[in-house]
Design a protein around this motif. Structure first.
Motif, short mmCIF file in Angstrom:
data_model
loop_
_atom_site.label_atom_id
_atom_site.label_comp_id
_atom_site.label_asym_id
_atom_site.label_seq_id
_atom_site.Cartn_x
_atom_site.Cartn_y
_atom_site.Cartn_z
N VAL A 6 0.88 -1.17 0.00
CA VAL A 6 0.00 0.00 0.00
C VAL A 6 0.92 1.22 0.00
CG1 VAL A 6 -1.76 1.27 1.27
CG2 VAL A 6 -1.81 -1.24 1.23
N ARG A 7 0.84 1.99 -1.08
CA ARG A 7 1.69 3.17 -1.25
C ARG A 7 0.84 4.41 -1.01
NH1 ARG A 7 6.28 1.99 -4.49
NH2 ARG A 7 6.24 4.12 -5.28
N PHE A 150 5.07 3.39 2.66
CA PHE A 150 4.68 2.09 2.09
C PHE A 150 4.32 1.18 3.25
CE2 PHE A 150 8.06 2.53 -1.54
CZ PHE A 150 7.40 3.63 -2.04
N HIS A 151 3.24 0.39 3.07
CA HIS A 151 2.81 -0.53 4.12
C HIS A 151 2.42 -1.87 3.53
CE1 HIS A 151 2.60 2.66 7.10
NE2 HIS A 151 1.98 3.40 6.21
N HIS A 152 2.69 -2.90 4.30
CA HIS A 152 2.13 -4.21 3.98
C HIS A 152 0.61 -4.06 4.11
CE1 HIS A 152 0.91 -8.38 4.54
NE2 HIS A 152 2.08 -8.74 4.04
N PRO A 153 -0.18 -4.64 3.20
CA PRO A 153 -1.64 -4.47 3.26
C PRO A 153 -2.26 -4.96 4.56
CG PRO A 153 -1.04 -6.12 1.63
CD PRO A 153 0.23 -5.48 2.07
N GLY A 154 -1.59 -5.85 5.26
CA GLY A 154 -2.10 -6.34 6.53
C GLY A 154 -1.86 -5.40 7.70
N VAL A 157 -3.67 -0.86 10.88
CA VAL A 157 -3.65 0.23 11.87
C VAL A 157 -2.78 1.38 11.35
CG1 VAL A 157 -2.96 0.88 14.21
CG2 VAL A 157 -4.15 -1.29 13.81
N ALA A 158 -1.60 1.07 10.83
CA ALA A 158 -0.72 2.12 10.30
C ALA A 158 -1.34 2.78 9.07
CB ALA A 158 0.64 1.53 9.94
N ILE A 159 -1.94 2.00 8.22
CA ILE A 159 -2.60 2.56 7.03
C ILE A 159 -3.71 3.52 7.45
CG2 ILE A 159 -4.01 2.00 5.00
CD1 ILE A 159 -2.36 -0.69 4.91
N ALA A 160 -4.53 3.10 8.41
CA ALA A 160 -5.63 3.93 8.87
C ALA A 160 -5.13 5.24 9.49
CB ALA A 160 -6.50 3.17 9.87
N MET A 161 -4.05 5.17 10.28
CA MET A 161 -3.51 6.38 10.88
C MET A 161 -3.05 7.35 9.79
SD MET A 161 -0.17 7.17 13.24
CE MET A 161 0.88 6.66 11.91
N ASN A 162 -2.32 6.84 8.81
CA ASN A 162 -1.85 7.72 7.74
C ASN A 162 -3.01 8.29 6.94
OD1 ASN A 162 0.90 7.71 8.27
ND2 ASN A 162 1.24 5.85 7.11
N ARG A 163 -4.03 7.49 6.68
CA ARG A 163 -5.21 7.99 5.96
C ARG A 163 -5.90 9.09 6.77
NH1 ARG A 163 -6.98 5.07 1.42
NH2 ARG A 163 -8.10 7.02 1.13
N ARG A 164 -5.98 8.92 8.07
CA ARG A 164 -6.58 9.94 8.94
C ARG A 164 -5.83 11.27 8.83
NH1 ARG A 164 -6.56 9.71 15.46
NH2 ARG A 164 -7.58 11.71 15.80
N LEU A 165 -4.51 11.19 8.67
CA LEU A 165 -3.69 12.40 8.54
C LEU A 165 -3.81 13.04 7.16
CD1 LEU A 165 -0.52 11.16 10.41
CD2 LEU A 165 -1.93 13.13 11.07
N GLY A 166 -4.39 12.32 6.21
CA GLY A 166 -4.57 12.88 4.88
C GLY A 166 -3.74 12.24 3.79
#
Length: 174
Positions: A6-7, A150-154, A157-166
């Motif tokens: 996930v980029r 970049f994140h592993h799709p699993g 939590v990290a993906i959600a935090m970054n999405r929350r930040l924009g």
């Protein structure tokens, strides 16, 4: 089967940190010190502490595999042209190193979020988000327009935090 990472990318010029500033204050009010590797001193002892912290925080990242040896870590993360101790945000509880957010300014014209993590016993308190805000500030100080992660799709939590930040999805580079 290869993992499709996930980029994500954050437009540093458009980012507004004001909605997130209460998180910085609440961490500090809870006794969590936010500092940098530069401020505590980029010493051999602190590099070892950073390695141990990074290793502990990385242990449950999906698909991570075995962590680097200390010498590999130094060669790949510290003894490189892009390493800057001002870009390593640390969270501390007294003398205990409990979290880190490492960011580099890349010569290609962007900042890269190398790692953001918090020791398991301290998760769920907003420490990662607070550290990430300071990391964004470091990235902005580098004069680059974008911060990438970049994140592993699993690693939801990290993906959600970054999405929350924009952070928004960025197409894979060819």
């Amino acid at each position: 089967m290869a993992v499709e990472w996930v980029r994500l990318a954050l437009d540093l010029e458009a980012f507004d940190e004001s909605p997130f500033l209460p998180r910085l204050r609440s961490c500090r009010e809870a006794g969590v010190e936010l500092t940098t590797m530069a401020a505590v001193g980029d010493t051999p002892e602190h590099r070892r502490a950073l390695y141990e912290l990074n290793k502990a925080c990385s242990a449950d990242i999906p698909g991570r595999g075995a962590f680097h040896t200390f010498d590999e870590y130094l060669a790949q993360r510290i003894e490189t042209p892009v390493y800057d101790p001002r870009g390593v945000v640390l969270a501390r509880d007294g003398d205990a190193w409990i979290g880190m957010a490492a960011t580099t300014i890349r010569p290609e014209g962007f900042a890269f979020s190398e790692m953001t993590g918090v020791r398991a016993g301290y998760r769920g308190r907003g420490i990662s988000l607070a550290m990430k805000l300071l990391a964004i500030g470091f990235a902005r100080s580098g004069g680059v327009p974008v911060l990438r992660a970049f994140h592993h799709p699993g690693n939801t939590v990290a993906i959600a935090m970054n999405r929350r930040l924009g952070f928004v999805p960025e197409p894979a580079q060819g």
